[in-house]
Design an enzyme around this catalytic site. Structure first.
Site, PDB file in Angstrom:
ATOM      1  N   ASP A 112      -4.651  13.010  32.495  1.00  0.00           N
ATOM      2  CA  ASP A 112      -4.969  13.366  31.089  1.00  0.00           C
ATOM      3  C   ASP A 112      -5.048  15.049  30.940  1.00  0.00           C
ATOM      4  OD1 ASP A 112      -5.190  10.892  30.105  1.00  0.00           O
ATOM      5  OD2 ASP A 112      -7.050  10.795  30.658  1.00  0.00           O
ATOM      6  N   LYS A 121       0.295  16.410  30.270  1.00  0.00           N
ATOM      7  CA  LYS A 121       1.334  16.362  30.803  1.00  0.00           C
ATOM      8  C   LYS A 121       2.196  16.294  29.317  1.00  0.00           C
ATOM      9  CE  LYS A 121       0.136  13.113  33.436  1.00  0.00           C
ATOM     10  NZ  LYS A 121      -1.221  13.156  33.177  1.00  0.00           N
ATOM     11  N   GLY A 148      -1.218   7.481  28.966  1.00  0.00           N
ATOM     12  CA  GLY A 148      -1.041   7.947  27.538  1.00  0.00           C
ATOM     13  C   GLY A 148      -0.726   9.453  27.369  1.00  0.00           C
ATOM     14  N   HIS A 149       0.448   9.741  26.894  1.00  0.00           N
ATOM     15  CA  HIS A 149       0.825  11.170  27.081  1.00  0.00           C
ATOM     16  C   HIS A 149       0.865  11.716  25.360  1.00  0.00           C
ATOM     17  CE1 HIS A 149       2.667  10.686  31.286  1.00  0.00           C
ATOM     18  NE2 HIS A 149       1.365  10.700  31.144  1.00  0.00           N
ATOM     19  N   GLN A 180      -0.593   9.933  35.480  1.00  0.00           N
ATOM     20  CA  GLN A 180      -1.803  10.020  36.097  1.00  0.00           C
ATOM     21  C   GLN A 180      -1.962  11.214  36.614  1.00  0.00           C
ATOM     22  OE1 GLN A 180      -0.203   6.551  36.758  1.00  0.00           O
ATOM     23  NE2 GLN A 180      -0.888   6.352  34.612  1.00  0.00           N
TER      24      GLN A 180
HETATM   25  P1  GDP Z   1      -1.786  13.613  29.369  1.00  0.00           P
HETATM   26  O1  GDP Z   1      -1.842  12.183  29.824  1.00  0.00           O
HETATM   27  O2  GDP Z   1      -1.722  14.327  30.553  1.00  0.00           O
HETATM   28  O3  GDP Z   1      -0.255  13.490  28.633  1.00  0.00           O
HETATM   29  O4  GDP Z   1      -2.838  13.967  28.566  1.00  0.00           O
HETATM   30  P2  GDP Z   1      -3.324  13.271  27.040  1.00  0.00           P
HETATM   31  O5  GDP Z   1      -2.362  13.287  26.143  1.00  0.00           O
HETATM   32  O6  GDP Z   1      -3.861  11.941  27.567  1.00  0.00           O
HETATM   33  O7  GDP Z   1      -4.762  14.183  26.899  1.00  0.00           O
HETATM   34  C1  GDP Z   1      -4.545  15.511  26.490  1.00  0.00           C
HETATM   35  C2  GDP Z   1      -5.085  15.763  25.365  1.00  0.00           C
HETATM   36  O8  GDP Z   1      -5.341  17.199  25.032  1.00  0.00           O
HETATM   37  C3  GDP Z   1      -4.162  15.181  24.054  1.00  0.00           C
HETATM   38  O9  GDP Z   1      -4.905  14.947  22.918  1.00  0.00           O
HETATM   39  C4  GDP Z   1      -3.368  16.534  23.654  1.00  0.00           C
HETATM   40  O10 GDP Z   1      -2.883  16.794  22.425  1.00  0.00           O
HETATM   41  C5  GDP Z   1      -4.600  17.877  23.953  1.00  0.00           C
HETATM   42  N1  GDP Z   1      -4.080  19.119  24.462  1.00  0.00           N
HETATM   43  C6  GDP Z   1      -3.162  19.234  25.319  1.00  0.00           C
HETATM   44  N2  GDP Z   1      -3.073  20.627  25.426  1.00  0.00           N
HETATM   45  C7  GDP Z   1      -4.121  21.143  24.982  1.00  0.00           C
HETATM   46  C8  GDP Z   1      -4.503  22.384  24.718  1.00  0.00           C
HETATM   47  O11 GDP Z   1      -4.105  23.507  25.290  1.00  0.00           O
HETATM   48  N3  GDP Z   1      -5.693  22.473  23.796  1.00  0.00           N
HETATM   49  C9  GDP Z   1      -6.330  21.398  23.124  1.00  0.00           C
HETATM   50  N4  GDP Z   1      -7.292  21.772  22.509  1.00  0.00           N
HETATM   51  N5  GDP Z   1      -5.804  20.485  23.304  1.00  0.00           N
HETATM   52  C10 GDP Z   1      -4.887  19.954  24.095  1.00  0.00           C
HETATM   53  P1  IMO Z   2      -2.165   9.713  32.150  1.00  0.00           P
HETATM   54  O1  IMO Z   2      -0.764   9.473  32.538  1.00  0.00           O
HETATM   55  C1  IMO Z   2      -6.311   9.078  33.152  1.00  0.00           C
HETATM   56  C2  IMO Z   2      -7.179   5.587  35.568  1.00  0.00           C
HETATM   57  C3  IMO Z   2      -8.082   4.716  34.959  1.00  0.00           C
HETATM   58  C4  IMO Z   2      -8.960   3.883  36.023  1.00  0.00           C
HETATM   59  C5  IMO Z   2      -8.058   4.091  37.187  1.00  0.00           C
HETATM   60  C6  IMO Z   2      -7.273   2.658  37.385  1.00  0.00           C
HETATM   61  O2  IMO Z   2      -2.434   9.509  30.688  1.00  0.00           O
HETATM   62  O3  IMO Z   2      -2.799  10.895  32.816  1.00  0.00           O
HETATM   63  P2  IMO Z   2      -5.437   1.424  36.198  1.00  0.00           P
HETATM   64  O4  IMO Z   2      -5.344   0.829  34.764  1.00  0.00           O
HETATM   65  O5  IMO Z   2      -4.456   2.237  36.302  1.00  0.00           O
HETATM   66  O6  IMO Z   2      -5.399   0.357  37.293  1.00  0.00           O
HETATM   67  O7  IMO Z   2      -6.643   2.170  36.273  1.00  0.00           O
HETATM   68  O8  IMO Z   2      -6.999   5.109  36.952  1.00  0.00           O
HETATM   69  N1  IMO Z   2      -6.280   5.941  34.811  1.00  0.00           N
HETATM   70  C7  IMO Z   2      -6.071   7.061  34.125  1.00  0.00           C
HETATM   71  N2  IMO Z   2      -6.938   8.097  33.930  1.00  0.00           N
HETATM   72  N3  IMO Z   2      -5.328   9.078  32.673  1.00  0.00           N
HETATM   73  C8  IMO Z   2      -4.333   8.227  33.228  1.00  0.00           C
HETATM   74  O9  IMO Z   2      -2.737   8.356  32.730  1.00  0.00           O
HETATM   75  C9  IMO Z   2      -4.642   6.896  33.815  1.00  0.00           C
HETATM   76  N4  IMO Z   2      -4.016   6.083  34.214  1.00  0.00           N
HETATM   77  C10 IMO Z   2      -5.068   5.234  34.844  1.00  0.00           C
HETATM   78  O10 IMO Z   2      -8.964   5.010  33.915  1.00  0.00           O
HETATM   79  O11 IMO Z   2      -9.896   5.037  36.394  1.00  0.00           O
HETATM   80 MG    MG Z   3      -3.160  10.848  29.066  1.00  0.00          MG
END
Ligand code: GDP
Ligand code: IMO
Ligand code: MG
Length: 428
Positions: A13, A16, A40-41, A224
């Site tokens: 998270d 990415k 979840g991207h 991840q």
């Molecule tokens: P990922 O799994 O690495 O793709 O990240 P996620 O999408 O799960 O979580 C990142 C969250 O931060 C999402 O809600 C993005 O929209 C948000 N986000 C990404 N970059 C920024 C930033 O620079 N500032 C803020 N405030 N939010 C951001």
């Molecule tokens: P992105 O790509 C954050 C975490 C789960 C749990 C552990 C194992 O969005 O960054 P699983 O369901 O994979 O067996 O769970 O890994 N986890 C993540 N945490 N971002 C993710 O993906 C994750 N994918 C798995 O919360 O701790």
């Molecule tokens: Mg994510």
């Protein structure tokens, strides 16, 4: 530099989705190599957030080819749902999406098994996403998995599915007291996804080989983060695949000698979802503020993310494990409302200072962070697109991170939307 890998440098998270979407502008191909719909991207498109779980984050750019590699585990219902969501948003996937014929398929019994184990008192709770990830990779390694290509011949598919079904039925009943739905119902449901799987099925190794031979810009998208890698993360509190850069080779069929660059994505602070050690976790008002200002709730499960200060021990470990040569720093704007911002530069354990990631979980669980403090800026950085326009204390914080990590920044993200970015260097 035609082949680049983008990896998460913390516990996932890191942002990415946003970063890969931005880098995709320079890419020809965007390919996912590991994980499944546990990821979840988030990408903002015309001011609206879209969360991608399986489809690479280049999909919003109409001319990019998107590949789901053999290292990804695919839940057909999640894939179908995501394709429908994108089509509804006006995104065409025709001739743009290629799903590996060797990707292992997540079955309903994998999800039941994941949830069964998580709720059982026999095992340590990991805090998984409940998407069946671990059991699917376990079957892959046990050579019992069902792959995309198995959907071509429905008689053989039925045979393989039946063998697995009979085994899982007994195990689920015996261990967790779970009843699994009737075979015919599950198999009919599965066949319902046959058309969509076969429509997009391709040989991801051959696709990648061709693109690389044609000198195309290839972006491999990690899911991840380093600390969730099954080998190098905080085992057993990890996911079940290699999220580190090496996973791109095995998960897409690319030779290591073809990878030119590895970029890391890292938040200006740290978060983690699920159980497991997290040395800089803040269980106080500061942690609450990070969660609130950063909207730190899981993109996949909606769970509140645990929040804490930036951990340079984690970041340096990510750099050395992946060979990261440039970094995208995200969510600097979330630190806008603090008087003091802290960076953990080492851990204190039994009176000694450790600067490298300890291999033992017992040690890590008993580490206390050693902090370097930076003055906060208490000014708005959200939406800033020019480094010079940042408040002086924000610049000092960013320069401080660069110095501690010894690696430069490609971009600094100041908000969730693409334009809310300070672009410093190109990826390719
Ligand atoms: P990922 O799994 O690495 O793709 O990240 P996620 O999408 O799960 O979580 C990142 C969250 O931060 C999402 O809600 C993005 O929209 C948000 N986000 C990404 N970059 C920024 C930033 O620079 N500032 C803020 N405030 N939010 C951001
Ligand atoms: P992105 O790509 C954050 C975490 C789960 C749990 C552990 C194992 O969005 O960054 P699983 O369901 O994979 O067996 O769970 O890994 N986890 C993540 N945490 N971002 C993710 O993906 C994750 N994918 C798995 O919360 O701790
Ligand atoms: Mg994510």
């Amino acid at each position: 530099m035609p082949v680049a890998v983008v990896v998460g440098m913390q516990w996932g998270d890191e942002g990415k989705g946003k970063v890969v979407d931005l880098f995709s502008r320079e890419a020809d191909v965007v390919a996912r190599y590991s994980g499944g719909n546990n990821a979840g991207h988030t990408i903002y498109q015309d001011g609206k957030p879209y969360v991608l779980h399986l489809i690479p984050s280049g999909i919003f750019h109409p001319d990019k080819l998107c590949v789901i590699g053999n290292g990804v585990v695919v839940d057909p219902s999640a894939l179908a749902e995501e394709i429908a969501m994108l089509e509804k948003a006006g995104v065409s996937l025709e001739n743009r999406l290629s799903l590996s014929d060797r990707a292992n398929i997540i079955m309903p019994y994998h999800c039941l098994s994941d949830r069964g184990r998580e709720s059982s008192s026999q095992f340590k709770k990991i805090g998984t996403t409940g998407r069946g990830i671990g059991p699917t990779y376990a079957d892959k390694m046990a050579r019992a998995g069902i792959r995309t290509a198995d959907f071509v011949d429905t008689d053989r598919l039925r045979e393989k599915f039946l063998a697995n079904y009979e085994e899982k039925k007994k195990v689920l009943k015996h261990l967790y007291g779970h009843e699994i739905p009737e075979f015919s119902q599950l198999f009919d449901d599965l066949l319902g996804y046959r058309e969509i799987l076969l429509k997009y099925m391709g040989d991801s190794h051959a696709v990648m080989k061709r693109q690389i031979a044609e000198n195309k810009n290839v972006l491999c998208e990690g899911a991840q983060g380093v600390m969730l890698d099954v080998d190098h993360g905080t085992y057993p509190y990890v996911t079940s695949s290699n999220s580190t850069a090496g996973g791109a080779c095995t998960g897409l069929g690319i030779p290591p000698t073809k990878i030119d660059r590895v970029a890391g994505v890292i938040k200006a602070y740290t978060t983690r979802v699920g159980e497991g050690p997290f040395p800089t976790e803040l269980l106080d008002a500061d942690g609450e503020q990070l969660r609130k200002d950063g909207h730190e709730f899981g993109s996949t499960t909606g769970r509140p993310r645990r929040c804490g200060w930036f951990d340079a021990v984690v970041a340096r470990y990510a750099i050395e494990l992946n060979g990261i040569d440039a970094i995208a720093l995200t969510k600097i704007d979330v630190l806008d409302n603090f008087d003091v911002v802290k960076v953990c530069t080492g851990y204190r354990h039994n009176g000694k200072i450790i600067e490298e990631m300890p291999p033992s979980l017992d040690v890590l669980e008993n580490c206390e962070p050693v902090y370097k403090e930076f003055k906060g800026w208490r000014e708005k950085t959200s939406g800033v697109e020019d480094f010079q326009k940042l408040p002086d204390n924000a610049k000092r914080y960013i320069d401080g991170l660069r110095e501690i990590l010894g690696v430069g920044f490609l971009m600094i993200s100041t908000g969730p939307q693409a334009q809310e970015t300070i672009c410093l260097e190109k990826l390719f």
